[in-house]
Design an enzyme around this catalytic site. Structure first.
Site, PDB file in Angstrom:
ATOM      1  N   ARG A 138      15.652   3.412   8.768  1.00 29.29           N
ATOM      2  CA  ARG A 138      15.266   2.732   7.500  1.00 29.29           C
ATOM      3  C   ARG A 138      16.138   3.219   6.355  1.00 29.29           C
ATOM      4  NH1 ARG A 138       9.012   3.776   6.878  1.00 29.29           N
ATOM      5  NH2 ARG A 138       9.293   2.598   4.949  1.00 29.29           N
TER       6      ARG A 138
ATOM      7  N   CYS B  57       9.711  20.279   3.485  1.00 28.81           N
ATOM      8  CA  CYS B  57       9.160  20.917   4.687  1.00 28.81           C
ATOM      9  C   CYS B  57       7.738  20.421   4.922  1.00 28.81           C
ATOM     10  CB  CYS B  57       9.144  22.441   4.505  1.00 28.81           C
ATOM     11  SG  CYS B  57       8.239  23.281   5.832  1.00 28.81           S
TER      12      CYS B  57
ATOM     13  N   VAL C 164       8.986   2.854  -1.108  1.00 26.41           N
ATOM     14  CA  VAL C 164       9.606   4.188  -0.996  1.00 26.41           C
ATOM     15  C   VAL C 164      11.128   4.091  -1.141  1.00 26.41           C
ATOM     16  CG1 VAL C 164       7.727   5.138   0.404  1.00 26.41           C
ATOM     17  CG2 VAL C 164       9.632   3.985   1.558  1.00 26.41           C
ATOM     18  N   ASP C 165      11.605   2.856  -1.477  1.00 25.29           N
ATOM     19  CA  ASP C 165      13.056   2.718  -1.698  1.00 25.29           C
ATOM     20  C   ASP C 165      13.367   2.952  -3.174  1.00 25.29           C
ATOM     21  OD1 ASP C 165      12.234  -0.704  -1.433  1.00 25.29           O
ATOM     22  OD2 ASP C 165      12.891   0.233  -3.298  1.00 25.29           O
TER      23      ASP C 165
ATOM     24  N   HIS D   7       3.849   6.279  -3.282  1.00 21.93           N
ATOM     25  CA  HIS D   7       3.965   6.671  -1.873  1.00 21.93           C
ATOM     26  C   HIS D   7       5.208   7.494  -1.584  1.00 21.93           C
ATOM     27  CE1 HIS D   7       1.258   2.956  -0.890  1.00 21.93           C
ATOM     28  NE2 HIS D   7       0.574   3.968  -1.368  1.00 21.93           N
TER      29      HIS D   7
ATOM     30  N   ASN E 241       3.007 -13.745  -5.154  1.00 22.27           N
ATOM     31  CA  ASN E 241       3.062 -13.484  -3.725  1.00 22.27           C
ATOM     32  C   ASN E 241       3.357 -14.791  -2.999  1.00 22.27           C
ATOM     33  OD1 ASN E 241       2.451 -12.651  -0.985  1.00 22.27           O
ATOM     34  ND2 ASN E 241       1.377 -10.896  -1.895  1.00 22.27           N
TER      35      ASN E 241
ATOM     36  N   SER F 101       0.264  -6.918  -0.375  1.00 20.49           N
ATOM     37  CA  SER F 101      -0.864  -7.553   0.312  1.00 20.49           C
ATOM     38  C   SER F 101      -2.185  -6.997  -0.198  1.00 20.49           C
ATOM     39  CB  SER F 101      -0.754  -7.299   1.812  1.00 20.49           C
ATOM     40  OG  SER F 101      -0.829  -5.895   2.041  1.00 20.49           O
TER      41      SER F 101
ATOM     42  N   CYS G  74      12.965  23.948   8.452  1.00 20.14           N
ATOM     43  CA  CYS G  74      12.861  24.482   7.086  1.00 20.14           C
ATOM     44  C   CYS G  74      13.508  25.869   7.043  1.00 20.14           C
ATOM     45  CB  CYS G  74      11.391  24.593   6.697  1.00 20.14           C
ATOM     46  SG  CYS G  74      11.113  25.533   5.190  1.00 20.14           S
TER      47      CYS G  74
HETATM   48  C1  BV8 Z   1      -5.421   8.262   1.479  1.00 21.10           C
HETATM   49  C2  BV8 Z   1       4.808   5.384   2.767  1.00 21.10           C
HETATM   50  C3  BV8 Z   1      -7.206   9.680   1.901  1.00 21.10           C
HETATM   51  C4  BV8 Z   1       5.222   5.577   4.202  1.00 21.10           C
HETATM   52  C5  BV8 Z   1       2.778   4.017   2.807  1.00 21.10           C
HETATM   53  C6  BV8 Z   1      -9.958   3.589   0.884  1.00 21.10           C
HETATM   54  C7  BV8 Z   1      -9.602   4.594  -0.015  1.00 21.10           C
HETATM   55  C8  BV8 Z   1      -8.615   5.523   0.324  1.00 21.10           C
HETATM   56  C9  BV8 Z   1      -7.961   5.450   1.563  1.00 21.10           C
HETATM   57  C10 BV8 Z   1      -8.320   4.449   2.445  1.00 21.10           C
HETATM   58  C11 BV8 Z   1      -9.306   3.522   2.123  1.00 21.10           C
HETATM   59  N1  BV8 Z   1      -9.430   2.674   3.168  1.00 21.10           N
HETATM   60  C12 BV8 Z   1      -8.557   3.019   4.131  1.00 21.10           C
HETATM   61  C13 BV8 Z   1      -7.880   4.106   3.723  1.00 21.10           C
HETATM   62  C14 BV8 Z   1      -6.866   4.769   4.517  1.00 21.10           C
HETATM   63  C15 BV8 Z   1      -5.457   4.225   4.233  1.00 21.10           C
HETATM   64  C16 BV8 Z   1      -5.431   2.748   4.090  1.00 21.10           C
HETATM   65  O1  BV8 Z   1      -5.350   2.212   2.979  1.00 21.10           O
HETATM   66  N2  BV8 Z   1      -5.454   2.042   5.203  1.00 21.10           N
HETATM   67  C17 BV8 Z   1      -5.408   0.596   5.151  1.00 21.10           C
HETATM   68  C18 BV8 Z   1      -4.265   0.079   5.989  1.00 21.10           C
HETATM   69  C19 BV8 Z   1      -6.748   0.083   5.617  1.00 21.10           C
HETATM   70  N3  BV8 Z   1      -4.919   4.852   3.036  1.00 21.10           N
HETATM   71  C20 BV8 Z   1      -4.328   6.032   3.168  1.00 21.10           C
HETATM   72  O2  BV8 Z   1      -4.247   6.652   4.217  1.00 21.10           O
HETATM   73  C21 BV8 Z   1      -3.725   6.630   1.909  1.00 21.10           C
HETATM   74  N4  BV8 Z   1      -4.176   7.976   1.853  1.00 21.10           N
HETATM   75  O3  BV8 Z   1      -6.082   7.587   0.791  1.00 21.10           O
HETATM   76  O4  BV8 Z   1      -5.831   9.435   2.024  1.00 21.10           O
HETATM   77  C22 BV8 Z   1      -7.360  11.099   1.665  1.00 21.10           C
HETATM   78  C23 BV8 Z   1      -8.224  11.486   0.654  1.00 21.10           C
HETATM   79  C24 BV8 Z   1      -8.433  12.813   0.475  1.00 21.10           C
HETATM   80  C25 BV8 Z   1      -7.763  13.759   1.270  1.00 21.10           C
HETATM   81  C26 BV8 Z   1      -6.869  13.357   2.241  1.00 21.10           C
HETATM   82  C27 BV8 Z   1      -6.661  12.017   2.447  1.00 21.10           C
HETATM   83  C28 BV8 Z   1      -2.206   6.696   1.985  1.00 21.10           C
HETATM   84  C29 BV8 Z   1      -1.623   5.322   1.956  1.00 21.10           C
HETATM   85  C30 BV8 Z   1      -0.085   5.407   1.828  1.00 21.10           C
HETATM   86  C31 BV8 Z   1       0.562   5.081   3.155  1.00 21.10           C
HETATM   87  N5  BV8 Z   1       2.038   5.079   3.020  1.00 21.10           N
HETATM   88  N6  BV8 Z   1       4.112   4.092   2.636  1.00 21.10           N
HETATM   89  C32 BV8 Z   1       6.351   4.676   4.592  1.00 21.10           C
HETATM   90  O5  BV8 Z   1       6.663   3.705   3.865  1.00 21.10           O
HETATM   91  O6  BV8 Z   1       6.948   4.959   5.646  1.00 21.10           O
HETATM   92  S1  BV8 Z   1       2.031   2.515   2.651  1.00 21.10           S
HETATM   93  C33 BV8 Z   1       3.102   1.277   3.167  1.00 21.10           C
HETATM   94  O7  BV8 Z   1       2.285   0.158   3.335  1.00 21.10           O
HETATM   95  C34 BV8 Z   1       4.190   0.865   2.183  1.00 21.10           C
HETATM   96  O8  BV8 Z   1       4.254   1.715   1.073  1.00 21.10           O
HETATM   97  C35 BV8 Z   1       3.803  -0.552   1.722  1.00 21.10           C
HETATM   98  O9  BV8 Z   1       3.921  -0.748   0.353  1.00 21.10           O
HETATM   99  C36 BV8 Z   1       2.372  -0.578   2.088  1.00 21.10           C
HETATM  100  C37 BV8 Z   1       1.803  -1.892   2.398  1.00 21.10           C
HETATM  101  O10 BV8 Z   1       2.526  -2.438   3.556  1.00 21.10           O
HETATM  102  P1  BV8 Z   1       3.394  -3.850   3.509  1.00 21.10           P
HETATM  103  O11 BV8 Z   1       2.567  -4.857   4.204  1.00 21.10           O
HETATM  104  O12 BV8 Z   1       4.821  -3.738   3.862  1.00 21.10           O
HETATM  105  O13 BV8 Z   1       3.515  -4.179   2.108  1.00 21.10           O
HETATM  106  P2  BV8 Z   1       2.469  -4.935   1.423  1.00 21.10           P
HETATM  107  O14 BV8 Z   1       1.085  -4.570   1.836  1.00 21.10           O
HETATM  108  O15 BV8 Z   1       2.812  -4.626   0.075  1.00 21.10           O
HETATM  109  O16 BV8 Z   1       2.647  -6.486   2.000  1.00 21.10           O
HETATM  110  C38 BV8 Z   1       3.817  -7.199   1.806  1.00 21.10           C
HETATM  111  C39 BV8 Z   1       3.374  -8.332   0.882  1.00 21.10           C
HETATM  112  O17 BV8 Z   1       4.496  -8.911   0.295  1.00 21.10           O
HETATM  113  C40 BV8 Z   1       2.629  -9.443   1.640  1.00 21.10           C
HETATM  114  O18 BV8 Z   1       1.488  -9.835   0.925  1.00 21.10           O
HETATM  115  C41 BV8 Z   1       3.661 -10.587   1.662  1.00 21.10           C
HETATM  116  O19 BV8 Z   1       3.050 -11.863   1.575  1.00 21.10           O
HETATM  117  C42 BV8 Z   1       4.422 -10.321   0.399  1.00 21.10           C
HETATM  118  N7  BV8 Z   1       5.792 -10.815   0.397  1.00 21.10           N
HETATM  119  C43 BV8 Z   1       6.692 -10.754   1.410  1.00 21.10           C
HETATM  120  N8  BV8 Z   1       7.875 -11.273   0.981  1.00 21.10           N
HETATM  121  C44 BV8 Z   1       7.701 -11.631  -0.311  1.00 21.10           C
HETATM  122  C45 BV8 Z   1       6.377 -11.352  -0.692  1.00 21.10           C
HETATM  123  N9  BV8 Z   1       5.899 -11.610  -1.920  1.00 21.10           N
HETATM  124  C46 BV8 Z   1       6.746 -12.162  -2.809  1.00 21.10           C
HETATM  125  N10 BV8 Z   1       8.037 -12.469  -2.520  1.00 21.10           N
HETATM  126  C47 BV8 Z   1       8.544 -12.219  -1.287  1.00 21.10           C
HETATM  127  N11 BV8 Z   1       9.822 -12.523  -1.008  1.00 21.10           N
HETATM  128 ZN    ZN Z   2       8.799  25.441   5.196  1.00 19.18          ZN
END
Ligand code: BV8
Ligand code: ZN
Length: 259
Positions: free
Chosen positions: A71, A128, A104-105, A120, A216, A192, A150
């Site tokens: 990536r 590390c 993350v870009d 994110h 969107n 989304s 590390c």
């Molecule tokens: C946390 C970095 C808790 C990595 C990413 C409620 C509250 C809190 C947490 C949760 C909760 N419910 C569930 C959770 C857990 C989880 C979560 O949300 N799960 C979901 C899937 C159900 N959340 C977490 O784990 C978060 N952590 O809350 O921890 C905690 C609390 C205390 C102590 C310890 C822990 C952490 C979430 C962060 C994850 N990391 N990225 C990497 O990138 O490698 S998230 C990753 O997904 C990307 O950042 C991206 O932005 C995101 C969403 O994915 P995509 O589908 O790619 O993007 P997006 O959703 O934005 O969709 C694309 C959209 O664009 C679509 O709608 C499409 O139609 C549209 N589109 C496409 N092309 C176009 C367009 N629109 C316009 N023009 C276009 N051309």
């Molecule tokens: Zn270390």
């Protein structure tokens, strides 16, 4: 120009404080696949939610490291698109404008956006896994099959991104929440609205009485609570929005009449 774009342009022209939330859809038009897009090749049948998790890294660090290096390499070949540039320009015309991104870009920064909050983390930064020691990746390590160690504690180096199950940087989330509670307009583009807690931002803004504009390709939970939903690719809709704001910008002639 359609009615929605005109209304959105008027709201943005009148606003003094605007918060913008972007997701992977904004980078999609630069050729950066969204998180849910089919993973390619080796990762085709892998769940990105597992790859982007501490457990996934601990189970198979070589696989996860390879996914991030692929990536990162792709990021070096892409450019910001007109959607990124439109947001950078919008920042210069709104008195208080902040961009909070899930991406993350570094495409927003490369397009000229200045006040950017990365909820994110960043795929181009490393640290590390255990002690958090920041790490400058050497070029040859980008093609290595395994992450480096590390120098301080010997654990593995990992991308400085927030994985699923990991907490978001507290100060960034708190600032995003504060701005959502103060914003007159929240402009959402390319997300989304399925990843939390980032997906809470539109709800915080709505609670504060902000006007929510959603850009969107598809209807999402955010579109449903938005005041204005502009359906289309962000690389076209955002520049159109900026152009439409010209209609409401004060022109010299306006001042001439008054003096
Ligand atoms: C946390 C970095 C808790 C990595 C990413 C409620 C509250 C809190 C947490 C949760 C909760 N419910 C569930 C959770 C857990 C989880 C979560 O949300 N799960 C979901 C899937 C159900 N959340 C977490 O784990 C978060 N952590 O809350 O921890 C905690 C609390 C205390 C102590 C310890 C822990 C952490 C979430 C962060 C994850 N990391 N990225 C990497 O990138 O490698 S998230 C990753 O997904 C990307 O950042 C991206 O932005 C995101 C969403 O994915 P995509 O589908 O790619 O993007 P997006 O959703 O934005 O969709 C694309 C959209 O664009 C679509 O709608 C499409 O139609 C549209 N589109 C496409 N092309 C176009 C367009 N629109 C316009 N023009 C276009 N051309
Ligand atoms: Zn270390």
């Amino acid at each position: 120009m359609d009615h929605g774009t005109r209304r959105a342009a008027k709201m943005l022209s009148d606003a003094r404080t605007v918060l913008c939330l972007t997701g992977a859809g904004v980078s999609a038009e630069s050729g950066v696949p969204t998180f849910r897009d089919a993973q390619t090749g080796l990762y085709a049948n892998r769940d990105p939610m597992d790859l982007a998790s501490p457990g996934g890294f601990r189970r198979d660090r070589a696989l996860v490291w390879g996914w991030y290096m692929e990536r990162l390499a792709r990021l070096g070949e892409v450019e910001p698109n007109p959607g990124h540039h439109a947001l950078a320009e919008l920042e210069t015309s709104v008195p208080r404008f902040t961009l909070v991104t899930q991406n993350v870009d570094d495409l927003h920064e490369r397009a000229g956006s200045i006040d950017v909050i990365h909820l994110h983390g960043s795929i181009a930064r490393f640290r590390c896994f255990d002690c958090g020691h920041p790490y400058e990746l050497r070029p040859e390590e980008r093609t290595a099959p395994e992450p480096p160690y590390c120098p301080d504690c010997g654990d593995f180096i990992r991308p400085d991104v927030v994985w699923f199950g990991e907490e978001l940087p507290g100060e960034h989330l708190a600032r995003a929440r504060q701005l959502a509670m103060e914003a007159q307009v929240l402009l959402v583009a390319g997300t989304s609205g399925t990843v939390f807690p980032a997906a809470e931002i539109p709800y915080w803004a709505k609670t504060n009485g902000a006007t929510v504009i959603d850009v969107n390709l598809e209807v999402t939970p955010i579109s449903r609570i938005a005041d204005i939903f502009l359906r289309g690719p962000s690389g076209e809709v955002l520049p159109d929005l900026l152009a439409a704001m010209e209609l409401f910008a004060p022109h010299e002639s306006d001042y001439d009449d008054e003096h």
